[in-house]
Design an enzyme around this catalytic site. Sequence first.
Site, mmCIF file in Angstrom:
data_model
loop_
_atom_site.group_PDB
_atom_site.id
_atom_site.type_symbol
_atom_site.label_atom_id
_atom_site.label_comp_id
_atom_site.label_asym_id
_atom_site.label_seq_id
_atom_site.Cartn_x
_atom_site.Cartn_y
_atom_site.Cartn_z
ATOM 1 N N HIS A 102 37.381 3.775 0.944
ATOM 2 C CA HIS A 102 36.207 3.231 1.651
ATOM 3 C C HIS A 102 35.082 2.772 0.738
ATOM 4 O O HIS A 102 34.069 2.261 1.217
ATOM 5 C CB HIS A 102 35.675 4.286 2.629
ATOM 6 C CG HIS A 102 36.747 4.854 3.488
ATOM 7 N ND1 HIS A 102 37.367 6.057 3.209
ATOM 8 C CD2 HIS A 102 37.368 4.353 4.581
ATOM 9 C CE1 HIS A 102 38.297 6.287 4.120
ATOM 10 N NE2 HIS A 102 38.334 5.276 4.946
ATOM 11 N N GLY A 144 21.422 5.846 7.883
ATOM 12 C CA GLY A 144 22.594 5.572 8.712
ATOM 13 C C GLY A 144 22.991 4.102 8.657
ATOM 14 O O GLY A 144 24.164 3.762 8.549
ATOM 15 N N ARG A 194 19.423 -0.855 6.386
ATOM 16 C CA ARG A 194 18.259 -0.104 5.895
ATOM 17 C C ARG A 194 18.431 0.224 4.408
ATOM 18 O O ARG A 194 17.464 0.288 3.664
ATOM 19 C CB ARG A 194 18.037 1.151 6.730
ATOM 20 C CG ARG A 194 16.612 1.627 6.616
ATOM 21 C CD ARG A 194 16.205 2.604 7.684
ATOM 22 N NE ARG A 194 15.997 1.978 8.962
ATOM 23 C CZ ARG A 194 16.219 2.559 10.131
ATOM 24 N NH1 ARG A 194 16.668 3.788 10.166
ATOM 25 N NH2 ARG A 194 15.983 1.926 11.239
ATOM 26 N N ARG A 231 33.825 -2.624 4.466
ATOM 27 C CA ARG A 231 33.409 -2.434 5.870
ATOM 28 C C ARG A 231 31.920 -2.703 6.084
ATOM 29 O O ARG A 231 31.301 -2.143 6.999
ATOM 30 C CB ARG A 231 33.705 -1.009 6.348
ATOM 31 C CG ARG A 231 35.182 -0.768 6.548
ATOM 32 C CD ARG A 231 35.451 0.650 6.962
ATOM 33 N NE ARG A 231 36.872 0.858 7.049
ATOM 34 C CZ ARG A 231 37.517 1.117 8.178
ATOM 35 N NH1 ARG A 231 36.881 1.249 9.300
ATOM 36 N NH2 ARG A 231 38.816 1.276 8.172
ATOM 37 N N ILE A 255 18.484 10.059 4.967
ATOM 38 C CA ILE A 255 17.185 9.673 5.524
ATOM 39 C C ILE A 255 17.474 8.941 6.836
ATOM 40 O O ILE A 255 17.969 7.820 6.829
ATOM 41 C CB ILE A 255 16.356 8.809 4.542
ATOM 42 C CG1 ILE A 255 17.201 7.746 3.849
ATOM 43 C CG2 ILE A 255 15.683 9.660 3.482
ATOM 44 C CD1 ILE A 255 16.389 6.839 2.938
ATOM 45 N N GLY A 256 17.218 9.630 7.942
ATOM 46 C CA GLY A 256 17.643 9.078 9.222
ATOM 47 C C GLY A 256 16.584 9.180 10.298
ATOM 48 O O GLY A 256 15.416 9.471 10.032
ATOM 49 N N SER A 257 17.024 8.930 11.511
ATOM 50 C CA SER A 257 16.106 9.048 12.643
ATOM 51 C C SER A 257 16.570 10.196 13.533
ATOM 52 O O SER A 257 17.714 10.655 13.439
ATOM 53 C CB SER A 257 16.079 7.740 13.442
ATOM 54 O OG SER A 257 17.353 7.491 13.978
ATOM 55 N N GLU A 271 19.899 14.758 15.913
ATOM 56 C CA GLU A 271 20.476 13.598 15.223
ATOM 57 C C GLU A 271 21.988 13.798 15.239
ATOM 58 O O GLU A 271 22.471 14.611 16.026
ATOM 59 C CB GLU A 271 19.885 13.417 13.815
ATOM 60 C CG GLU A 271 19.877 14.647 12.944
ATOM 61 C CD GLU A 271 21.142 14.874 12.148
ATOM 62 O OE1 GLU A 271 21.965 15.706 12.606
ATOM 63 O OE2 GLU A 271 21.307 14.302 11.071
ATOM 64 N N MET A 272 22.751 13.102 14.393
ATOM 65 C CA MET A 272 24.206 13.171 14.555
ATOM 66 C C MET A 272 24.994 13.292 13.249
ATOM 67 O O MET A 272 26.199 13.061 13.237
ATOM 68 C CB MET A 272 24.686 11.934 15.340
ATOM 69 C CG MET A 272 23.944 11.764 16.655
ATOM 70 S SD MET A 272 24.546 10.414 17.677
ATOM 71 C CE MET A 272 26.061 11.107 18.288
ATOM 72 N N GLU A 273 24.343 13.652 12.148
ATOM 73 C CA GLU A 273 25.047 13.606 10.859
ATOM 74 C C GLU A 273 24.893 14.826 9.939
ATOM 75 O O GLU A 273 25.808 15.128 9.164
ATOM 76 C CB GLU A 273 24.591 12.364 10.059
ATOM 77 C CG GLU A 273 25.025 11.025 10.624
ATOM 78 C CD GLU A 273 24.116 10.522 11.742
ATOM 79 O OE1 GLU A 273 23.008 11.089 11.906
ATOM 80 O OE2 GLU A 273 24.498 9.598 12.464
ATOM 81 N N SER A 314 12.194 8.996 16.122
ATOM 82 C CA SER A 314 12.246 7.627 16.659
ATOM 83 C C SER A 314 12.149 7.602 18.182
ATOM 84 O O SER A 314 11.940 6.563 18.784
ATOM 85 C CB SER A 314 13.541 6.941 16.226
ATOM 86 O OG SER A 314 14.656 7.619 16.779
ATOM 87 N N ASP A 315 12.362 8.763 18.819
ATOM 88 C CA ASP A 315 12.246 8.833 20.277
ATOM 89 C C ASP A 315 12.071 10.296 20.664
ATOM 90 O O ASP A 315 12.233 11.179 19.830
ATOM 91 C CB ASP A 315 13.480 8.228 20.961
ATOM 92 C CG ASP A 315 14.783 8.836 20.464
ATOM 93 O OD1 ASP A 315 15.346 8.281 19.510
ATOM 94 O OD2 ASP A 315 15.195 9.873 20.991
ATOM 95 N N ARG A 334 9.870 0.853 13.681
ATOM 96 C CA ARG A 334 10.708 1.782 12.918
ATOM 97 C C ARG A 334 10.803 1.351 11.466
ATOM 98 O O ARG A 334 10.691 2.155 10.565
ATOM 99 C CB ARG A 334 12.109 1.875 13.531
ATOM 100 C CG ARG A 334 12.155 2.748 14.751
ATOM 101 C CD ARG A 334 13.544 3.280 14.977
ATOM 102 N NE ARG A 334 14.441 2.248 15.434
ATOM 103 C CZ ARG A 334 14.666 1.957 16.707
ATOM 104 N NH1 ARG A 334 14.055 2.617 17.647
ATOM 105 N NH2 ARG A 334 15.508 1.003 17.029
HETATM 106 N N1 HPA Z 1 20.115 11.628 19.905
HETATM 107 C C1 HPA Z 1 20.930 11.685 18.860
HETATM 108 N N2 HPA Z 1 20.647 11.125 17.709
HETATM 109 C C2 HPA Z 1 19.494 10.470 17.582
HETATM 110 C C3 HPA Z 1 18.610 10.367 18.642
HETATM 111 C C4 HPA Z 1 18.933 10.986 19.867
HETATM 112 O O1 HPA Z 1 18.194 10.920 20.844
HETATM 113 N N3 HPA Z 1 17.556 9.636 18.230
HETATM 114 C C5 HPA Z 1 17.796 9.316 16.947
HETATM 115 N N4 HPA Z 1 18.968 9.809 16.552
#
Ligand code: HPA
Length: 234
Positions: A5, A21, A25, A44, A89-91, A181-183, A205-206, A219
């Site tokens: 990869h 992510g 960015r 990719r 470095i993420g959201s 977040e997810m990572e 971010s939310d 953002r």
């Molecule tokens: N959920 C999961 N991951 C995220 C979110 C969320 O609301 N916002 C930014 N990353």
Amino acid sequence: MPTPHISSNIEDIAKTVLMPGDPLRAKFIAETFLKDVKLVNQVRNMLAYTGTYKGKKVTVMGSGMGMPSIGIYSYELFKFYDVENIIRIGSCGAYDKDLKLFDVLLVSQAFSESSFAKTMGISNRHVLSASKTLNNRIKRAAIKLNKPLKEGIIHSSDVFYRLDHQAYVDIYKKHHTIAVEMESFALFANAKALNRKAACLLTVSDSLVNHEETTSEQREKAFTNMMEIALNSI
Ligand code: HPA
């Protein structure tokens, strides 16, 4: 020494990698902050750039979204490119009502329902920690830059579009996770498996409690605080 990869040569990847992510960015960071920039991966479209920041060599590379994606890239960087430190470095989405949009969080630990660490064969635990060494460097950089930083446990979720809203509230209450977040959990699992260092900075971010959201333009600008903290920690 390409992997399935990543097509870079080993000498083109720095010992410290910043991982947003979004690969675009990574491009923004390279073009905005780095000198002597070279594009070192395009497989990719997971763009990676290596350059210097205040004279220090650094690579910025996208991780993609979710634990399987960051799991592949961070493993290959640690294992085959001899990377010592990865700073994600993420959201994130806020679970805690006191978190405001654009607040920057330093992750102390990641809680996850994910089987990533168990499947990999390193831990049956559902909470994994960031590197204390990296976190201390990041905290010192934030103080020097006079940029506020909150610290806490976060939730690494496998699902973005969770149907049951109450599930968020239950996780927040039970595990004291201030944001989602997810990572991070997979990144921390790989660091643990390969005896390397990983940390994670997140910008809100939310909000899942106040139901606020940011625009992509907001953002881009606001995320520069987190990027500068990460770059100055190197
Ligand atoms: N959920 C999961 N991951 C995220 C979110 C969320 O609301 N916002 C930014 N990353």
